[in-house]
Design an enzyme around this catalytic site. Structure first.
Site, short mmCIF file in Angstrom:
data_model
loop_
_atom_site.label_atom_id
_atom_site.label_comp_id
_atom_site.label_asym_id
_atom_site.label_seq_id
_atom_site.Cartn_x
_atom_site.Cartn_y
_atom_site.Cartn_z
CB SER A 1 -0.85 0.04 1.27
OG SER A 1 -1.66 -1.08 1.39
CG HIS B 1 -2.29 -0.59 -4.20
ND1 HIS B 1 -2.89 0.62 -3.95
CD2 HIS B 1 -2.37 -1.29 -3.03
CE1 HIS B 1 -3.30 0.65 -2.70
NE2 HIS B 1 -2.99 -0.49 -2.12
CD GLU C 1 -3.37 3.42 -6.68
OE1 GLU C 1 -3.59 4.64 -6.72
OE2 GLU C 1 -2.92 2.85 -5.66
CG ASN D 1 -3.68 3.60 0.18
OD1 ASN D 1 -4.90 3.59 0.32
ND2 ASN D 1 -2.97 2.50 0.13
N1 CAA Z 1 -19.88 -12.67 -4.54
C1 CAA Z 1 -20.19 -11.95 -5.62
N2 CAA Z 1 -20.77 -10.72 -5.56
C2 CAA Z 1 -21.02 -10.22 -4.35
C3 CAA Z 1 -20.72 -10.91 -3.17
C4 CAA Z 1 -20.15 -12.20 -3.29
N3 CAA Z 1 -19.84 -12.93 -2.22
N4 CAA Z 1 -21.07 -10.17 -2.11
C5 CAA Z 1 -21.58 -9.03 -2.60
N5 CAA Z 1 -21.55 -9.06 -3.95
C6 CAA Z 1 -22.05 -8.03 -4.86
C7 CAA Z 1 -23.49 -7.69 -4.50
O1 CAA Z 1 -24.39 -8.58 -5.10
C8 CAA Z 1 -23.60 -6.29 -5.03
O2 CAA Z 1 -23.75 -6.31 -6.44
P1 CAA Z 1 -24.73 -5.27 -7.20
O3 CAA Z 1 -24.14 -3.91 -6.93
O4 CAA Z 1 -24.63 -5.69 -8.62
O5 CAA Z 1 -26.06 -5.46 -6.57
C9 CAA Z 1 -22.22 -5.71 -4.73
O6 CAA Z 1 -21.33 -6.83 -4.67
C10 CAA Z 1 -22.17 -4.96 -3.41
O7 CAA Z 1 -22.48 -5.88 -2.37
P2 CAA Z 1 -23.47 -5.60 -1.15
O8 CAA Z 1 -24.68 -4.87 -1.67
O9 CAA Z 1 -23.71 -6.85 -0.41
O10 CAA Z 1 -22.60 -4.74 -0.21
P3 CAA Z 1 -22.50 -3.20 -0.08
O11 CAA Z 1 -23.40 -2.47 -1.01
O12 CAA Z 1 -22.61 -3.00 1.37
O13 CAA Z 1 -21.01 -2.90 -0.59
C11 CAA Z 1 -18.67 -2.76 -0.43
C12 CAA Z 1 -19.90 -3.56 -0.03
C13 CAA Z 1 -18.45 -2.88 -1.93
C14 CAA Z 1 -17.51 -3.37 0.31
C15 CAA Z 1 -18.90 -1.26 -0.05
O14 CAA Z 1 -19.25 -1.17 1.30
C16 CAA Z 1 -17.69 -0.42 -0.31
O15 CAA Z 1 -17.40 -0.05 -1.44
N6 CAA Z 1 -16.95 -0.06 0.77
C17 CAA Z 1 -15.75 0.75 0.68
C18 CAA Z 1 -14.58 -0.15 0.33
C19 CAA Z 1 -13.33 0.64 0.13
O16 CAA Z 1 -13.25 1.84 0.24
N7 CAA Z 1 -12.25 -0.11 -0.19
C20 CAA Z 1 -10.96 0.44 -0.36
C21 CAA Z 1 -10.19 0.32 0.93
S1 CAA Z 1 -8.58 1.06 0.82
C22 CAA Z 1 -7.64 -0.10 0.04
O17 CAA Z 1 -8.07 -1.18 -0.28
C23 CAA Z 1 -6.22 0.27 -0.25
C24 CAA Z 1 -5.20 0.08 0.77
O18 CAA Z 1 -4.03 -0.06 0.41
C25 CAA Z 1 -5.51 0.11 2.22
P1 NAD Z 2 -3.39 -9.48 6.41
O1 NAD Z 2 -2.81 -9.25 7.75
O2 NAD Z 2 -4.84 -9.72 6.28
O3 NAD Z 2 -2.66 -10.70 5.69
C1 NAD Z 2 -1.29 -10.86 5.56
C2 NAD Z 2 -1.04 -12.36 5.45
O4 NAD Z 2 0.30 -12.57 5.02
C3 NAD Z 2 -1.24 -13.10 6.77
O5 NAD Z 2 -2.20 -14.12 6.57
C4 NAD Z 2 0.15 -13.68 7.06
O6 NAD Z 2 0.10 -14.96 7.65
C5 NAD Z 2 0.72 -13.75 5.67
N1 NAD Z 2 2.19 -13.78 5.62
C6 NAD Z 2 3.07 -13.11 6.38
N2 NAD Z 2 4.32 -13.42 6.01
C7 NAD Z 2 4.21 -14.28 4.97
C8 NAD Z 2 5.13 -14.98 4.16
N3 NAD Z 2 6.44 -14.81 4.36
N4 NAD Z 2 4.64 -15.80 3.16
C9 NAD Z 2 3.32 -15.94 2.98
N5 NAD Z 2 2.40 -15.33 3.75
C10 NAD Z 2 2.85 -14.51 4.72
O7 NAD Z 2 -2.93 -8.22 5.53
P2 NAD Z 2 -3.60 -7.65 4.20
O8 NAD Z 2 -4.60 -6.63 4.57
O9 NAD Z 2 -3.98 -8.78 3.32
O10 NAD Z 2 -2.36 -6.87 3.58
C11 NAD Z 2 -1.38 -7.54 2.80
C12 NAD Z 2 -0.66 -6.52 1.94
O11 NAD Z 2 -1.62 -5.87 1.08
C13 NAD Z 2 0.05 -5.40 2.69
O12 NAD Z 2 1.21 -5.05 1.98
C14 NAD Z 2 -0.97 -4.27 2.67
O13 NAD Z 2 -0.41 -3.01 2.81
C15 NAD Z 2 -1.57 -4.46 1.28
N6 NAD Z 2 -2.93 -3.93 1.08
C16 NAD Z 2 -3.86 -4.00 2.08
C17 NAD Z 2 -5.15 -3.52 1.85
C18 NAD Z 2 -6.22 -3.59 2.89
O14 NAD Z 2 -7.26 -2.94 2.73
N7 NAD Z 2 -6.07 -4.34 3.96
C19 NAD Z 2 -5.48 -2.99 0.58
C20 NAD Z 2 -4.49 -2.95 -0.43
C21 NAD Z 2 -3.21 -3.41 -0.15
#
Ligand code: CAA
Ligand code: NAD
Length: 282
Positions: A119, A140, A152, A190
Protein backbone atom coordinates in the site's frame (compact mmCIF):
# COMPACT_ATOMS: atom_id res chain seq x y z
CA UNK A 1 5.02 -12.50 -21.91
CA UNK A 2 2.21 -15.08 -21.59
CA UNK A 3 0.94 -15.60 -18.07
CA UNK A 4 -0.66 -18.95 -17.32
CA UNK A 5 0.22 -19.69 -13.71
CA UNK A 6 -0.10 -17.15 -10.91
CA UNK A 7 1.49 -17.34 -7.48
CA UNK A 8 0.15 -15.33 -4.53
CA UNK A 9 2.11 -14.81 -1.32
CA UNK A 10 -0.13 -14.43 1.69
CA UNK A 11 -3.75 -15.56 1.96
CA UNK A 12 -4.93 -12.83 4.32
CA UNK A 13 -7.52 -10.17 3.48
CA UNK A 14 -5.85 -9.18 0.22
CA UNK A 15 -4.03 -12.37 -0.82
CA UNK A 16 -7.23 -14.42 -0.57
CA UNK A 17 -9.08 -11.90 -2.75
CA UNK A 18 -6.27 -11.74 -5.32
CA UNK A 19 -5.99 -15.54 -5.47
CA UNK A 20 -9.76 -15.89 -5.88
CA UNK A 21 -9.93 -13.34 -8.69
CA UNK A 22 -6.93 -14.87 -10.52
CA UNK A 23 -8.41 -18.38 -10.27
CA UNK A 24 -11.85 -17.11 -11.37
CA UNK A 25 -10.18 -15.49 -14.40
CA UNK A 26 -8.87 -18.87 -15.55
CA UNK A 27 -5.31 -18.78 -14.23
CA UNK A 28 -3.87 -21.78 -12.45
CA UNK A 29 -3.28 -20.15 -9.06
CA UNK A 30 -1.08 -21.22 -6.16
CA UNK A 31 -1.35 -19.30 -2.90
CA UNK A 32 1.35 -19.58 -0.25
CA UNK A 33 0.89 -19.00 3.49
CA UNK A 34 3.23 -19.30 6.46
CA UNK A 35 1.48 -22.25 8.09
CA UNK A 36 -1.49 -24.58 7.71
CA UNK A 37 -3.73 -22.66 10.09
CA UNK A 38 -3.27 -19.39 8.16
CA UNK A 39 -3.73 -21.22 4.85
CA UNK A 40 -6.94 -22.92 5.99
CA UNK A 41 -8.30 -19.60 7.29
CA UNK A 42 -7.56 -17.91 3.95
CA UNK A 43 -9.01 -20.76 1.89
CA UNK A 44 -12.13 -20.74 4.10
CA UNK A 45 -12.52 -17.01 3.36
CA UNK A 46 -12.40 -17.70 -0.38
CA UNK A 47 -14.89 -20.57 -0.13
CA UNK A 48 -17.28 -18.42 1.90
CA UNK A 49 -17.11 -15.52 -0.56
CA UNK A 50 -17.83 -17.90 -3.45
CA UNK A 51 -20.67 -19.66 -1.60
CA UNK A 52 -22.21 -16.29 -0.66
CA UNK A 53 -21.88 -15.25 -4.30
CA UNK A 54 -23.80 -18.36 -5.40
CA UNK A 55 -26.46 -17.74 -2.73
CA UNK A 56 -26.84 -14.12 -3.96
CA UNK A 57 -27.12 -15.27 -7.58
CA UNK A 58 -23.91 -13.37 -8.48
CA UNK A 59 -21.70 -16.44 -9.04
CA UNK A 60 -22.78 -19.50 -11.05
CA UNK A 61 -22.15 -23.03 -9.76
CA UNK A 62 -19.89 -23.50 -12.78
CA UNK A 63 -17.77 -20.41 -11.94
CA UNK A 64 -17.66 -21.49 -8.27
CA UNK A 65 -16.31 -24.93 -9.23
CA UNK A 66 -13.94 -23.56 -11.89
CA UNK A 67 -12.43 -21.09 -9.41
CA UNK A 68 -11.83 -23.72 -6.74
CA UNK A 69 -10.52 -26.13 -9.39
CA UNK A 70 -7.88 -23.59 -10.48
CA UNK A 71 -6.75 -22.89 -6.92
CA UNK A 72 -4.15 -24.68 -4.80
CA UNK A 73 -2.82 -23.69 -1.39
CA UNK A 74 0.66 -24.41 -0.09
CA UNK A 75 3.04 -23.54 2.71
CA UNK A 76 6.05 -24.45 0.56
CA UNK A 77 7.65 -21.70 -1.55
CA UNK A 78 9.17 -24.34 -3.88
CA UNK A 79 5.62 -25.09 -5.14
CA UNK A 80 5.65 -21.70 -6.90
CA UNK A 81 8.27 -22.91 -9.41
CA UNK A 82 5.95 -22.88 -12.46
CA UNK A 83 4.53 -19.41 -11.79
CA UNK A 84 4.85 -16.80 -14.54
CA UNK A 85 3.96 -14.05 -12.06
CA UNK A 86 4.08 -14.01 -8.26
CA UNK A 87 2.00 -11.37 -6.47
CA UNK A 88 3.15 -10.64 -2.95
CA UNK A 89 0.44 -9.68 -0.44
CA UNK A 90 2.10 -10.33 2.93
CA UNK A 91 2.33 -8.00 5.92
CA UNK A 92 3.31 -4.35 5.17
CA UNK A 93 6.92 -4.68 6.34
CA UNK A 94 10.02 -4.08 4.23
CA UNK A 95 12.21 -6.75 5.87
CA UNK A 96 9.53 -9.45 5.65
CA UNK A 97 8.94 -8.61 1.99
CA UNK A 98 12.66 -8.67 1.20
CA UNK A 99 13.03 -12.08 2.88
CA UNK A 100 10.15 -13.65 0.96
CA UNK A 101 11.47 -12.33 -2.41
CA UNK A 102 14.75 -14.15 -1.79
CA UNK A 103 12.94 -17.41 -1.11
CA UNK A 104 10.71 -16.94 -4.17
CA UNK A 105 13.61 -16.14 -6.48
CA UNK A 106 15.31 -19.38 -5.45
CA UNK A 107 12.20 -21.26 -6.63
CA UNK A 108 10.91 -19.52 -9.78
CA UNK A 109 12.12 -19.18 -13.40
CA UNK A 110 14.43 -16.27 -14.31
CA UNK A 111 11.69 -14.67 -16.44
CA UNK A 112 9.01 -14.77 -13.72
CA UNK A 113 7.66 -11.35 -12.79
CA UNK A 114 7.30 -10.45 -9.12
CA UNK A 115 4.69 -7.85 -8.19
CA UNK A 116 3.94 -6.33 -4.81
CA UNK A 117 0.50 -5.36 -3.53
CA UNK A 118 2.12 -3.01 -1.01
CA UNK A 119 0.00 0.00 0.00
CA UNK A 120 2.84 2.37 0.72
CA UNK A 121 6.35 0.96 0.41
CA UNK A 122 8.72 2.24 -2.28
CA UNK A 123 8.44 -0.04 -5.32
CA UNK A 124 11.97 0.84 -6.48
CA UNK A 125 13.35 -0.16 -3.08
CA UNK A 126 11.45 -3.48 -3.20
CA UNK A 127 12.62 -4.08 -6.80
CA UNK A 128 16.22 -3.42 -5.75
CA UNK A 129 15.93 -6.10 -3.09
CA UNK A 130 15.54 -8.70 -5.87
CA UNK A 131 17.86 -9.98 -8.54
CA UNK A 132 15.31 -8.93 -11.17
CA UNK A 133 14.62 -5.20 -10.71
CA UNK A 134 13.47 -4.98 -14.34
CA UNK A 135 10.90 -7.77 -13.83
CA UNK A 136 9.34 -6.24 -10.73
CA UNK A 137 6.48 -3.77 -10.27
CA UNK A 138 3.59 -2.71 -8.05
CA UNK A 139 0.08 -4.12 -8.55
CA UNK A 140 -2.06 -2.40 -5.95
CA UNK A 141 -5.49 -4.00 -5.52
CA UNK A 142 -8.33 -2.66 -3.36
CA UNK A 143 -10.27 -4.33 -0.58
CA UNK A 144 -12.48 -6.31 -1.16
CA UNK A 145 -10.53 -7.39 -4.24
CA UNK A 146 -13.47 -9.40 -5.59
CA UNK A 147 -15.68 -6.29 -5.76
CA UNK A 148 -13.36 -3.28 -6.21
CA UNK A 149 -12.47 -2.80 -9.85
CA UNK A 150 -9.39 -0.57 -9.57
CA UNK A 151 -5.78 -1.72 -9.73
CA UNK A 152 -2.92 0.79 -9.53
CA UNK A 153 0.05 -0.29 -11.66
CA UNK A 154 3.31 1.17 -10.36
CA UNK A 155 6.57 1.04 -12.25
CA UNK A 156 9.80 1.15 -10.28
CA UNK A 157 12.58 3.25 -11.76
CA UNK A 158 14.00 -0.08 -12.95
CA UNK A 159 10.81 -1.75 -14.28
CA UNK A 160 11.21 -2.62 -17.96
CA UNK A 161 8.74 -1.43 -20.57
CA UNK A 162 7.74 -5.04 -21.24
CA UNK A 163 7.09 -5.78 -17.54
CA UNK A 164 5.02 -2.60 -17.14
CA UNK A 165 2.92 -3.56 -20.15
CA UNK A 166 2.49 -7.16 -18.95
CA UNK A 167 1.36 -5.97 -15.51
CA UNK A 168 -1.22 -3.62 -17.02
CA UNK A 169 -2.54 -6.30 -19.38
CA UNK A 170 -2.61 -8.85 -16.58
CA UNK A 171 -4.67 -6.51 -14.34
CA UNK A 172 -7.13 -5.97 -17.22
CA UNK A 173 -7.35 -9.75 -17.77
CA UNK A 174 -8.67 -10.03 -14.19
CA UNK A 175 -11.56 -7.77 -15.15
CA UNK A 176 -9.97 -4.79 -13.37
CA UNK A 177 -9.45 -1.18 -14.48
CA UNK A 178 -5.71 -0.48 -14.31
CA UNK A 179 -4.40 3.04 -13.78
CA UNK A 180 -0.75 4.09 -13.82
CA UNK A 181 0.34 5.45 -10.44
CA UNK A 182 3.69 7.00 -9.47
CA UNK A 183 6.19 5.28 -7.19
CA UNK A 184 5.48 7.58 -4.26
CA UNK A 185 4.18 6.41 -0.86
CA UNK A 186 0.45 5.81 -1.11
CA UNK A 187 0.53 6.01 -4.92
CA UNK A 188 -2.66 7.89 -5.94
CA UNK A 189 -5.52 6.52 -3.83
CA UNK A 190 -3.87 6.05 -0.42
CA UNK A 191 -2.12 9.42 -0.80
CA UNK A 192 -5.59 10.95 -0.49
CA UNK A 193 -7.45 8.30 1.52
CA UNK A 194 -5.00 7.66 4.39
CA UNK A 195 -4.77 11.32 5.63
CA UNK A 196 -8.60 11.39 5.64
CA UNK A 197 -8.80 8.22 7.76
CA UNK A 198 -6.08 9.44 10.17
CA UNK A 199 -7.81 12.80 10.44
CA UNK A 200 -11.05 11.07 11.42
CA UNK A 201 -9.25 9.37 14.34
CA UNK A 202 -7.53 12.59 15.41
CA UNK A 203 -10.76 14.57 15.32
CA UNK A 204 -12.59 11.83 17.21
CA UNK A 205 -9.90 12.07 19.90
CA UNK A 206 -10.50 15.83 20.00
CA UNK A 207 -14.21 15.27 20.62
CA UNK A 208 -15.67 15.93 17.15
CA UNK A 209 -18.45 13.41 17.71
CA UNK A 210 -19.15 9.78 18.43
CA UNK A 211 -17.72 7.08 16.17
CA UNK A 212 -21.25 6.24 15.05
CA UNK A 213 -22.16 9.86 14.28
CA UNK A 214 -18.95 10.58 12.36
CA UNK A 215 -19.52 7.41 10.30
CA UNK A 216 -23.17 8.30 9.72
CA UNK A 217 -22.19 11.84 8.76
CA UNK A 218 -19.76 10.79 6.04
CA UNK A 219 -21.97 7.96 4.80
CA UNK A 220 -25.25 9.83 4.57
CA UNK A 221 -23.85 13.32 4.06
CA UNK A 222 -21.35 12.46 1.35
CA UNK A 223 -22.67 9.19 -0.03
CA UNK A 224 -19.51 7.28 0.91
CA UNK A 225 -20.23 3.52 1.07
CA UNK A 226 -18.64 3.30 4.52
CA UNK A 227 -17.87 5.90 7.18
CA UNK A 228 -14.17 6.29 8.13
CA UNK A 229 -14.27 4.07 11.24
CA UNK A 230 -16.10 1.25 9.46
CA UNK A 231 -13.54 1.51 6.68
CA UNK A 232 -10.60 1.56 9.12
CA UNK A 233 -11.89 -1.64 10.73
CA UNK A 234 -12.37 -3.11 7.27
CA UNK A 235 -8.86 -2.27 6.01
CA UNK A 236 -7.24 -3.37 9.31
CA UNK A 237 -5.91 -1.01 11.98
CA UNK A 238 -2.53 -2.79 11.94
CA UNK A 239 -2.19 -2.30 8.18
CA UNK A 240 -3.32 1.34 8.45
CA UNK A 241 -0.76 1.94 11.20
CA UNK A 242 2.08 0.44 9.13
CA UNK A 243 1.03 2.51 6.11
CA UNK A 244 0.86 5.74 8.18
CA UNK A 245 4.35 5.14 9.59
CA UNK A 246 5.80 4.52 6.12
CA UNK A 247 4.11 7.62 4.67
CA UNK A 248 5.18 9.79 7.64
CA UNK A 249 8.74 8.52 7.33
CA UNK A 250 8.81 9.65 3.70
CA UNK A 251 6.87 12.94 3.79
CA UNK A 252 7.51 14.10 7.39
CA UNK A 253 4.15 15.88 7.34
CA UNK A 254 1.99 15.72 10.52
CA UNK A 255 -1.08 14.64 8.55
CA UNK A 256 0.54 11.27 7.82
CA UNK A 257 1.60 10.66 11.44
CA UNK A 258 -0.31 7.82 13.12
CA UNK A 259 -2.59 9.22 15.83
CA UNK A 260 -1.82 7.99 19.38
CA UNK A 261 -5.15 6.17 19.64
CA UNK A 262 -4.41 4.15 16.48
CA UNK A 263 -1.03 3.10 17.87
CA UNK A 264 -2.54 2.03 21.18
CA UNK A 265 -5.35 0.08 19.55
CA UNK A 266 -2.81 -1.83 17.41
CA UNK A 267 -0.66 -2.52 20.48
CA UNK A 268 -3.74 -3.83 22.29
CA UNK A 269 -4.43 -6.23 19.42
CA UNK A 270 -7.57 -4.39 18.25
CA UNK A 271 -6.93 -4.76 14.52
CA UNK A 272 -10.50 -4.30 13.27
CA UNK A 273 -12.82 -6.87 11.76
CA UNK A 274 -10.11 -9.50 11.43
CA UNK A 275 -9.66 -9.66 15.22
CA UNK A 276 -13.37 -8.96 15.83
CA UNK A 277 -12.50 -5.77 17.65
CA UNK A 278 -11.55 -2.36 16.34
CA UNK A 279 -13.56 0.86 16.54
CA UNK A 280 -16.56 -1.50 16.57
CA UNK A 281 -16.99 -5.00 18.00
CA UNK A 282 -17.86 -7.81 15.57
N1 CAA B 1 -19.88 -12.67 -4.54
C1 CAA B 1 -20.19 -11.95 -5.62
N2 CAA B 1 -20.77 -10.72 -5.56
C2 CAA B 1 -21.02 -10.22 -4.35
C3 CAA B 1 -20.72 -10.91 -3.17
C4 CAA B 1 -20.15 -12.20 -3.29
N3 CAA B 1 -19.84 -12.93 -2.22
N4 CAA B 1 -21.07 -10.17 -2.11
C5 CAA B 1 -21.58 -9.03 -2.60
N5 CAA B 1 -21.55 -9.06 -3.95
C6 CAA B 1 -22.05 -8.03 -4.86
C7 CAA B 1 -23.49 -7.69 -4.50
O1 CAA B 1 -24.39 -8.58 -5.10
C8 CAA B 1 -23.60 -6.29 -5.03
O2 CAA B 1 -23.75 -6.31 -6.44
P1 CAA B 1 -24.73 -5.27 -7.20
O3 CAA B 1 -24.14 -3.91 -6.93
O4 CAA B 1 -24.63 -5.69 -8.62
O5 CAA B 1 -26.06 -5.46 -6.57
C9 CAA B 1 -22.22 -5.71 -4.73
O6 CAA B 1 -21.33 -6.83 -4.67
C10 CAA B 1 -22.17 -4.96 -3.41
O7 CAA B 1 -22.48 -5.88 -2.37
P2 CAA B 1 -23.47 -5.60 -1.15
O8 CAA B 1 -24.68 -4.87 -1.67
O9 CAA B 1 -23.71 -6.85 -0.41
O10 CAA B 1 -22.60 -4.74 -0.21
P3 CAA B 1 -22.50 -3.20 -0.08
O11 CAA B 1 -23.40 -2.47 -1.01
O12 CAA B 1 -22.61 -3.00 1.37
O13 CAA B 1 -21.01 -2.90 -0.59
C11 CAA B 1 -18.67 -2.76 -0.43
C12 CAA B 1 -19.90 -3.56 -0.03
C13 CAA B 1 -18.45 -2.88 -1.93
C14 CAA B 1 -17.51 -3.37 0.31
C15 CAA B 1 -18.90 -1.26 -0.05
O14 CAA B 1 -19.25 -1.17 1.30
C16 CAA B 1 -17.69 -0.42 -0.31
O15 CAA B 1 -17.40 -0.05 -1.44
N6 CAA B 1 -16.95 -0.06 0.77
C17 CAA B 1 -15.75 0.75 0.68
C18 CAA B 1 -14.58 -0.15 0.33
C19 CAA B 1 -13.33 0.64 0.13
O16 CAA B 1 -13.25 1.84 0.24
N7 CAA B 1 -12.25 -0.11 -0.19
C20 CAA B 1 -10.96 0.44 -0.36
C21 CAA B 1 -10.19 0.32 0.93
S1 CAA B 1 -8.58 1.06 0.82
C22 CAA B 1 -7.64 -0.10 0.04
O17 CAA B 1 -8.07 -1.18 -0.28
C23 CAA B 1 -6.22 0.27 -0.25
C24 CAA B 1 -5.20 0.08 0.77
O18 CAA B 1 -4.03 -0.06 0.41
C25 CAA B 1 -5.51 0.11 2.22
P1 NAD C 1 -3.39 -9.48 6.41
O1 NAD C 1 -2.81 -9.25 7.75
O2 NAD C 1 -4.84 -9.72 6.28
O3 NAD C 1 -2.66 -10.70 5.69
C1 NAD C 1 -1.29 -10.86 5.56
C2 NAD C 1 -1.04 -12.36 5.45
O4 NAD C 1 0.30 -12.57 5.02
C3 NAD C 1 -1.24 -13.10 6.77
O5 NAD C 1 -2.20 -14.12 6.57
C4 NAD C 1 0.15 -13.68 7.06
O6 NAD C 1 0.10 -14.96 7.65
C5 NAD C 1 0.72 -13.75 5.67
N1 NAD C 1 2.19 -13.78 5.62
C6 NAD C 1 3.07 -13.11 6.38
N2 NAD C 1 4.32 -13.42 6.01
C7 NAD C 1 4.21 -14.28 4.97
C8 NAD C 1 5.13 -14.98 4.16
N3 NAD C 1 6.44 -14.81 4.36
N4 NAD C 1 4.64 -15.80 3.16
C9 NAD C 1 3.32 -15.94 2.98
N5 NAD C 1 2.40 -15.33 3.75
C10 NAD C 1 2.85 -14.51 4.72
O7 NAD C 1 -2.93 -8.22 5.53
P2 NAD C 1 -3.60 -7.65 4.20
O8 NAD C 1 -4.60 -6.63 4.57
O9 NAD C 1 -3.98 -8.78 3.32
O10 NAD C 1 -2.36 -6.87 3.58
C11 NAD C 1 -1.38 -7.54 2.80
C12 NAD C 1 -0.66 -6.52 1.94
O11 NAD C 1 -1.62 -5.87 1.08
C13 NAD C 1 0.05 -5.40 2.69
O12 NAD C 1 1.21 -5.05 1.98
C14 NAD C 1 -0.97 -4.27 2.67
O13 NAD C 1 -0.41 -3.01 2.81
C15 NAD C 1 -1.57 -4.46 1.28
N6 NAD C 1 -2.93 -3.93 1.08
C16 NAD C 1 -3.86 -4.00 2.08
C17 NAD C 1 -5.15 -3.52 1.85
C18 NAD C 1 -6.22 -3.59 2.89
O14 NAD C 1 -7.26 -2.94 2.73
N7 NAD C 1 -6.07 -4.34 3.96
C19 NAD C 1 -5.48 -2.99 0.58
C20 NAD C 1 -4.49 -2.95 -0.43
C21 NAD C 1 -3.21 -3.41 -0.15
Amino acid sequence: MAIRTVGVLGCGLMGSGIAQVAAASGYKTIVREVNDAALQAGMARIKKFLADGVAKGKVTEEAHNKTLGNLTGTTNTADLKECDIVIEAIVENLDDKRAIYQAVEAAVKPETIIASNTSSLCITELASATGRPDRFGGLHFFNPVQLMTLVEVIRALTTSEETGKTLTEFAASLGKEPIAAPDRPGFIVNRLLVPYLLDAIREYERGLGTIEDIDKGMKLGCGYPMGPFTLLDFVGLDTTYYIANIMFEEFREPRFAPPPLLKRMVLAGYHGRKTRRGFYTY
